[in-house]
Design a protein around this motif. Structure first.
Motif, short mmCIF file in Angstrom:
data_model
loop_
_atom_site.label_atom_id
_atom_site.label_comp_id
_atom_site.label_asym_id
_atom_site.label_seq_id
_atom_site.Cartn_x
_atom_site.Cartn_y
_atom_site.Cartn_z
N ARG A 1 -6.00 -11.10 3.16
CA ARG A 1 -5.38 -12.03 1.84
C ARG A 1 -4.06 -11.41 1.65
O ARG A 1 -3.17 -12.29 1.27
CB ARG A 1 -6.24 -11.39 0.77
N LEU A 2 -3.59 -10.29 1.89
CA LEU A 2 -2.12 -9.90 1.54
C LEU A 2 -1.18 -10.64 2.56
O LEU A 2 -0.24 -11.08 2.07
CB LEU A 2 -2.03 -8.40 1.78
N LEU A 3 -1.57 -10.70 3.96
CA LEU A 3 -0.79 -11.43 4.85
C LEU A 3 -0.69 -12.94 4.42
O LEU A 3 0.51 -13.31 4.68
CB LEU A 3 -1.31 -11.11 6.37
N LEU A 4 -1.65 -13.69 4.08
CA LEU A 4 -1.44 -14.69 3.53
C LEU A 4 -0.89 -15.18 2.47
O LEU A 4 -0.14 -15.94 2.24
CB LEU A 4 -3.05 -15.45 3.53
N ALA A 5 -0.98 -14.01 1.49
CA ALA A 5 -0.12 -14.26 0.22
C ALA A 5 1.47 -14.08 0.77
O ALA A 5 2.43 -14.88 0.03
CB ALA A 5 -0.36 -13.11 -0.65
N GLU A 6 1.73 -13.20 1.79
CA GLU A 6 3.26 -13.23 2.31
C GLU A 6 3.62 -14.46 2.81
O GLU A 6 4.65 -14.86 2.52
CB GLU A 6 3.27 -11.91 3.24
N LYS A 7 2.62 -15.12 3.68
CA LYS A 7 3.11 -16.57 4.37
C LYS A 7 3.30 -17.39 3.08
O LYS A 7 4.17 -18.14 3.25
CB LYS A 7 1.88 -16.66 5.20
N ASP B 1 1.96 -13.93 11.64
CA ASP B 1 0.90 -14.59 12.40
C ASP B 1 0.26 -13.69 13.59
O ASP B 1 -0.96 -13.81 13.82
CB ASP B 1 1.53 -15.98 13.09
N GLU B 2 1.25 -12.88 14.09
CA GLU B 2 0.72 -12.08 14.94
C GLU B 2 -0.22 -11.16 14.41
O GLU B 2 -1.18 -10.52 14.99
CB GLU B 2 1.97 -11.30 15.82
N GLN B 3 0.22 -10.69 13.40
CA GLN B 3 -0.50 -9.56 12.59
C GLN B 3 -2.00 -10.12 12.15
O GLN B 3 -3.15 -9.54 12.20
CB GLN B 3 -0.02 -9.07 11.31
#
Length: 326
Positions: A286-292, A317-319
């Protein structure tokens, strides 16, 4: 045919660094393998399946860029959904209901036959897995047997039969009937089987953790609503403070319990380690999607340049893919 063509395509795919070219290559492999198979007089559909297995497991490796993998997976997921839809529509056009009713005994015999075949493959093969990998519990083996649901691939194989083949209509009806019985019978009863085998039960640790999360979420939502009532003048400040303090006790208790859970060391988790890691992965995702989302919004508003945003999106995306692989 699928093995050879899928394997020969891997070096070409490894030299491509553009996601769109990689996508076009996979489409060419699928269409080309089917045509070569048909030309050689073998099953083009089976050849494509084997080529996909080889290409997906060996070609689409971790060395592939994250953007290429995401584009390829998204495209083929959408393509498979579209193709499945059209296959079912074509089968609906092809089937004669009178013929289907006349072949119903043969359909039931076919269902029985492939279920017996499933028994003879699932249990003996999975019994030998213990010599190579972790043994699969018997309950999961039961699910693998009962989850033998037929679908679009079976119907695609039937539709690919030559139109001059004697009995083609009967074969298509037989396959369609087997798929229909499989989808209606096994498909609708599969959730009940999963519950009976107790494969969908929530562990006590996960249940307790979600209880704390529910307490925290509801208490904070009530506090937010109280803030709005106070600002709108509906609620006097004295009543607001009294009601907010009651919810604050719930918030503090839930936050303390969750903090203690997340601060445990992995060795202290014992049986709940899987729940702990899956919950953390869900939060990280969820945090990575928020950053994107923030980066795409900044690009849309011209706050950041495209070069900077693309580089950071590639890293994110790699993460995300690493989380999926783990």
């Amino acid at each position: 045919v699928g093995l050879v063509l899928g394997y020969l395509t891997i070096p070409v795919f490894a030299r491509l660094d553009d996601p769109l070219n990689s996508l076009l290559l996979t489409v060419a492999v699928a269409l080309g393998t089917f045509q070569v198979g048909q030309w050689l007089g073998v099953s083009g559909a089976v050849a494509v399946v084997v080529a996909g297995l080889i290409f997906g497991n060996l070609g689409l490796s971790h060395q592939t860029t994250a953007s290429s993998r995401i584009i390829l997976l998204s495209f083929w997921e959408y393509a498979s959904f579209t193709v499945n839809t059209f296959i079912f529509l074509l089968i609906g056009v092809e089937i004669n209901l009178l013929t289907f009713w006349q072949t119903l005994p043969a359909v039931l015999l076919a269902v029985l036959a492939y279920q017996v075949g499933r028994v003879l493959t699932v249990y003996p093969l999975l019994a030998g897995i213990r010599w190579f990998d972790r043994p699969i519990p018997l309950r999961w083996q039961h699910l693998l047997f009962f989850g033998n649901i037929k679908g679009s691939l079976s119907m695609a194989l039937a539709l690919s039969l030559p139109t001059t083949l004697p009995g083609r209509d009967l074969l298509i009806t037989l396959v369609f009937g087997s798929v229909l019985v499989s989808l209606v019978g096994q498909g609708l009863s599969l959730p009940w089987v999963v519950k009976r085998l107790k494969l969908s039960t929530i562990s006590p640790t996960q249940q307790q953790m979600e209880e704390w999360q529910a307490e925290l979420i509801t208490a904070k939502a009530a506090q937010d609503e109280l803030e709005g009532l106070l600002k709108s003048g509906i609620l006097p400040k004295s009543v607001y403070e009294e009601m907010r303090s009651a919810y604050q006790v719930k918030v503090a208790s839930a936050e303390r319990s969750l903090r203690e859970f997340y601060n445990r060391r992995p060795g202290e988790l014992q049986g709940s380690r899987g729940d702990y890691l899956s919950k953390l992965d869900a939060i990280r995702r969820r945090l990575l999607l928020a950053e994107k989302g923030v980066l795409n919004e900044a690009l849309r508003k011209r706050i950041l340049s495209e070069a900077i945003v693309r580089g950071r999106l590639r890293t994110l995306d790699e993460q995300l893919l690493q989380l999926e692989d783990d």
